[in-house]
Design a protein around this motif. Structure first.
Motif, PDB file in Angstrom:
ATOM      1  N   LYS A 115       4.674   9.636  -8.097  1.00 24.77           N
ATOM      2  CA  LYS A 115       5.158   9.010  -9.329  1.00 24.77           C
ATOM      3  C   LYS A 115       6.529   8.355  -9.172  1.00 24.77           C
ATOM      4  O   LYS A 115       7.278   8.231 -10.128  1.00 24.77           O
ATOM      5  CB  LYS A 115       5.255  10.064 -10.482  1.00 24.77           C
ATOM      6  N   ASP A 127       8.782  14.262   0.702  1.00 23.56           N
ATOM      7  CA  ASP A 127       7.703  13.364   0.266  1.00 23.56           C
ATOM      8  C   ASP A 127       7.615  12.134   1.166  1.00 23.56           C
ATOM      9  O   ASP A 127       6.533  11.645   1.493  1.00 23.56           O
ATOM     10  CB  ASP A 127       7.938  12.916  -1.181  1.00 23.56           C
ATOM     11  N   SER A 159       8.891   5.356  -6.729  1.00 24.86           N
ATOM     12  CA  SER A 159       8.965   4.360  -5.678  1.00 24.86           C
ATOM     13  C   SER A 159       9.439   5.060  -4.399  1.00 24.86           C
ATOM     14  O   SER A 159      10.163   6.056  -4.469  1.00 24.86           O
ATOM     15  CB  SER A 159       9.961   3.300  -6.158  1.00 24.86           C
ATOM     16  N   ILE A 197       3.740   5.859  -5.458  1.00 21.40           N
ATOM     17  CA  ILE A 197       3.681   5.951  -6.917  1.00 21.40           C
ATOM     18  C   ILE A 197       2.486   6.805  -7.364  1.00 21.40           C
ATOM     19  O   ILE A 197       2.607   7.650  -8.238  1.00 21.40           O
ATOM     20  CB  ILE A 197       3.665   4.541  -7.541  1.00 21.40           C
ATOM     21  N   ASN A 198       1.344   6.615  -6.723  1.00 23.53           N
ATOM     22  CA  ASN A 198       0.156   7.399  -7.073  1.00 23.53           C
ATOM     23  C   ASN A 198       0.347   8.888  -6.836  1.00 23.53           C
ATOM     24  O   ASN A 198      -0.102   9.709  -7.616  1.00 23.53           O
ATOM     25  CB  ASN A 198      -1.061   6.927  -6.269  1.00 23.53           C
ATOM     26  N   HIS A 199       0.964   9.206  -5.721  1.00 26.76           N
ATOM     27  CA  HIS A 199       1.050  10.614  -5.346  1.00 26.76           C
ATOM     28  C   HIS A 199       2.319  11.300  -5.824  1.00 26.76           C
ATOM     29  O   HIS A 199       2.339  12.498  -6.024  1.00 26.76           O
ATOM     30  CB  HIS A 199       0.932  10.773  -3.831  1.00 26.76           C
ATOM     31  N   GLU A 218       3.918   1.567  -0.997  1.00 20.97           N
ATOM     32  CA  GLU A 218       4.572   1.707  -2.299  1.00 20.97           C
ATOM     33  C   GLU A 218       3.581   2.253  -3.337  1.00 20.97           C
ATOM     34  O   GLU A 218       3.903   3.174  -4.103  1.00 20.97           O
ATOM     35  CB  GLU A 218       5.126   0.334  -2.709  1.00 20.97           C
ATOM     36  N   ASP A 219       2.352   1.735  -3.334  1.00 21.56           N
ATOM     37  CA  ASP A 219       1.314   2.215  -4.255  1.00 21.56           C
ATOM     38  C   ASP A 219       1.036   3.698  -4.016  1.00 21.56           C
ATOM     39  O   ASP A 219       0.872   4.485  -4.954  1.00 21.56           O
ATOM     40  CB  ASP A 219      -0.003   1.437  -4.044  1.00 21.56           C
ATOM     41  N   TYR A 220       0.979   4.045  -2.750  1.00 24.41           N
ATOM     42  CA  TYR A 220       0.685   5.430  -2.382  1.00 24.41           C
ATOM     43  C   TYR A 220       1.771   6.360  -2.906  1.00 24.41           C
ATOM     44  O   TYR A 220       1.487   7.429  -3.457  1.00 24.41           O
ATOM     45  CB  TYR A 220       0.579   5.532  -0.862  1.00 24.41           C
ATOM     46  N   CYS A 232      11.824   8.756  -3.407  1.00 21.88           N
ATOM     47  CA  CYS A 232      11.121   9.993  -3.058  1.00 21.88           C
ATOM     48  C   CYS A 232      12.055  10.929  -2.297  1.00 21.88           C
ATOM     49  O   CYS A 232      13.020  10.503  -1.671  1.00 21.88           O
ATOM     50  CB  CYS A 232       9.893   9.690  -2.192  1.00 21.88           C
ATOM     51  N   ASP A 262       0.838  -1.208   0.000  1.00 25.61           N
ATOM     52  CA  ASP A 262       0.000   0.000   0.000  1.00 25.61           C
ATOM     53  C   ASP A 262       0.865   1.247   0.000  1.00 25.61           C
ATOM     54  O   ASP A 262       0.569   2.230  -0.691  1.00 25.61           O
ATOM     55  CB  ASP A 262      -0.887   0.040   1.262  1.00 25.61           C
TER      56      ASP A 262
END
Lengths: 564, 188
Positions: free
Chosen positions: B99, B109, B101, B95-97, B91-93, B105, B89
């Motif tokens: 862009k 971030d 990994s 990438i979503n926010h 990691e997904d977050y 960041c 989750d």
């Protein structure tokens, strides 16, 4: 029967079953009196110092940094509640040694030479006549056949030998002993002590009396304040069978120690109306041996002693060895220690401590004392606790956030806290009991033990009073965020199980007489926790040791007189 | 009422601002390799939680091996699942926010991402009573922090430099004066 004609010597003056805190004492006393003694232990040997492999390890030396694994919990659902990665080597695996809980009961065991004397809490408190007279006073159980004067000199003797640090307080209901210099209360504990002293009922807070040596004693110690006692102490800083009584017994040349020896039963000689010996199953080979002796001391620990007696059947004793009273296995007691309170204090921010004192404090019993108003429960409790500053393991779940600020909070001492709980007396109830399941056997063919135990109304009412008074004392002393708790732990958790072969005045309603001698079999003595007629609220090991030394003296004299 | 609602006793979970559906997903034992693949990420997360300051941080103390081993061996299946799903989750977050990994960041971030998961874990504890937390298991961020803290405080560097480790105290000094920048004791 696969009875093996043994090459070992199988005849002794005395046999002691169990090498824990009382068995070690029995072996030492009997050996010192010149009796050739066989000490039987069902588990492996543990030699002082050399068999304490975890004693000097640092936290980072442990694979799981002292956390228990899921496998630990699965293999040992009961023992894992008490052990950690550092001391689990001194606890059995529940999976390997099953028992039946008719109601939840934590049967904590250490099958090795030294038994649970390696992992005990080391608290040493004398019983008084308030305790010895309690059953007669309120009519629960049977009267103790002894009073304080009968055991006083034996308390002196045992304390002088094992080394007990403590503070003299001149309390009638918690007699002083022979003490080494006391350990010290820290700032917050002194603060609480001052406040407690102001109470109109003249309560006091004192340092715990513990078998940790504040100076060198008998070639051991002093205690190094590491607080890693339960791993075994390479400094001999606390008393255990391994560090003290067994080596002393060995030194006499009269001791034969036989580990891996499971006693399945005590053998009765129908002609001579005496015990003739014991039957042993070798835990490694499963071969069966008989050993013979003039006298037998049973010190297998409360639950195991009852189960050995119940499993020893003969024409004379079809219901268990010396069990004419039908009391064996009954009247099982354990102290409750679930109820109490904790709090946080904002003061003394500029004070700390150095070292890890291996004990806490004691607030001796202050309920139902002589001359006091009677409570809505019988008997009493003492409070045991400790004060400390919050450290990382305490702040872990309390501190929010992450990053540099979080790290700073984590790595600096937090506020002072005190935690304390009541160690409370449990009445002897006939139906709190140990029995055998004849249909279920362990891998050695010995019936499984069943335990049916619960705390009752008197104990629960007492727990409420513990919560109220401990919270009140903290409040009066300026503590905040007071958390009143009751962990509701099942019996056995305090590891003070006792009472399953009680002492008494009559063979009709008790198993042992005033000298821990079986009423019905004069050459058998039982001096572990099973002999206790009532539980009092004091940690009981000191009393077991004193009764053991006393019974050994009696047994030896009787043997000399030709009475056994 | 579906099964999950039954577990939650019919509590409506909309509007909490996060999905609790992944917590408590019963599952089979996770693969150790799933965890081991995440060591680099755990190392980065650990350093964000216990950064290097005037004393060593989590990275220097090197505790990702312990965290993996402990989660795999000391936690029940539900918590193992919560932990591994939580990493995903997170990691997904990222990438979503952002862009990227997580490990790529920026510090700012990263902080924002951790704040989000920290908040999520706190709301969870606030919202659900103890009994329900038991059914659902512990939230991801709580588990992550727990093992990073244990790992750090019981490591050689963490115990000796981050905290104060007294191997053989010898004596007990019952009332000492706090020294400047007094570290707390590493063991009890």
């Amino acid at each position: 029967m696969n009875l093996k004609a043994s090459k070992e010597n199988n005849s002794y003056d005395a046999i002691v079953i169990g090498s824990g805190i009382s068995g070690g004492w029995a072996a030492m006393e009997l050996c010192k009196k010149g009796l050739k003694t066989l000490l039987l232990e069902r588990g492996r040997d543990v030699k002082h110092i050399q068999d304490y492999p975890t004693a000097n390890l640092n936290p980072w030396d442990f694979e799981f940094r002292l956390q228990n694994t899921q496998k630990d919990i699965l293999d040992s659902p009961v023992q894992s509640q008490l052990f950690n990665e550092g001391d689990k080597l001194f606890y059995v695996k529940d999976k390997e040694h099953p028992y039946i809980q008719e109601k939840p009961f934590n049967w904590i065991r250490g099958y090795q030479v030294g038994g649970r004397s390696l992992t005990w809490g080391r608290q040493c408190y004398r019983l008084s006549d308030l305790d010895f007279g309690a059953n007669a006073q309120d009519g629960n159980g049977v009267d103790w056949p002894i009073r304080y004067r009968d055991i006083q000199a034996w308390y002196d003797y045992v304390e002088s030998y094992i080394g007990v640090s403590g503070s003299y307080e001149r309390l009638a209901h918690l007699p002083d002993g022979k003490f080494l210099p006391a350990m010290e209360l820290n700032c917050i504990e002194r603060h609480l002590a001052e406040s407690v002293k102001k109470d109109p009922e003249s309560r006091i807070l004192t340092i715990a009396r513990v078998a940790n040596l504040t100076r060198g004693w008998d070639g051991r110690g002093p205690c190094q304040n590491r607080n890693l006692c339960t791993r075994g102490c390479p400094f001999g800083g606390y008393f255990s069978s391994n560090s003290s009584t067994i080596p002393a017994a060995m030194l006499t040349g009269n001791l034969s120690l036989r580990p891996y020896s499971i006693v399945s039963e005590i053998l009765y000689d129908e002609q001579r109306k005496k015990a003739k010996g014991v039957r042993v199953i070798d835990a490694q080979t499963k071969e069966v041996y008989d050993f013979f002796s003039k006298i037998i001391f049973v010190n297998a620990s409360t639950v195991a002693t009852a189960s050995i007696l119940l499993n020893s059947k003969s024409n004379r004793f079809p219901n268990g060895f010396g069990n004419g009273s039908e009391q064996i296995g009954h009247n099982l007691m354990d102290h409750h220690s679930s109820a109490g309170a904790s709090g946080v204090h904002e003061g003394f921010q500029d004070k700390y401590y150095k070292g890890r004192r291996p004990c806490g404090f004691l607030i001796p019993r202050y309920r139902n004392l002589k001359g006091q108003e009677k409570m809505n429960f019988l008997r009493g409790y003492n409070l045991q606790g400790h004060g400390e500053r919050r450290e990382w393991m305490d702040t872990l779940s309390l501190t929010e956030g992450f990053g540099a600020d979080f790290k700073k909070k984590l790595s600096h001492p937090g506020p002072w806290t005190v935690w304390m709980a009541g160690w409370g007396e449990c009445l002897p109830y006939y139906d709190n009991k140990v029995s055998l399941d004849e249909n279920k056997k362990d891998e050695y063919g010995v019936p499984l033990v069943k335990i049916d135990f619960s705390f009752r109304e008197n104990e629960h009412t007492m727990m409420q009073d513990i919560q109220e008074t401990s919270a009140e004392m903290l409040k009066k002393s300026g503590f905040k965020d007071i958390d009143v708790f009751n962990y509701q732990k099942p019996g056995g958790t305090t590891v003070h199980e006792m009472g399953t072969a009680r002492m008494g005045r009559s063979a009709k309603d008790s198993v042992l007489n005033a000298n821990n001698q079986m009423h019905e079999v004069k050459n058998v003595f039982i001096t572990d926790g099973s002999c206790m007629t009532s539980s009092a609220c004091q940690n009981p090991s000191l009393t077991y040791m004193a009764l053991t030394a006393r019974a050994c003296d009696f047994a030896y004299n009787e043997l000399k007189k030709g009475n056994l | 009422m579906n099964r999950r609602q039954a577990i939650l006793g019919g509590v409506t979970v909309f509007g909490l601002g996060f999905s609790i559906f992944k917590w408590g997903r019963p599952g089979k034992r996770i693969d150790l390799s799933d965890l081991e693949h995440q060591k680099k990420l755990i190392e980065e997360l650990a350093e964000c939680i216990i950064p290097e300051t005037d004393t060593p941080g989590a990275k220097t103390a090197g505790l990702q091996d312990f965290v993996v081993k402990a989660v795999y061996n000391c936690e029940n299946l539900r918590n193992q699942r919560n932990f591994i799903d939580g990493l995903q989750d997170l990691e997904d977050y990222a990438i979503n926010h952002f862009k990227k990994s997580f490990i790529h960041c920026s510090p700012k971030d990263k902080k924002e991402i951790l704040s989000y998961f920290d908040q999520q874990s706190r709301s969870f504890n606030l919202f659900f009573k103890k009994a329900k937390r038991k059914i659902l298991g512990d939230p991801f961020f709580y588990l992550l922090k727990k093992y990073i803290v244990i790992g750090y405080c019981t490591s050689i560097k963490g115990a000796n430099q981050g905290l104060a480790y007294d191997y053989i105290p010898s004596t007990y000094e019952s009332c000492t004066n706090i020294l400047k920048d007094q570290k707390s004791w590493a063991t009890k």
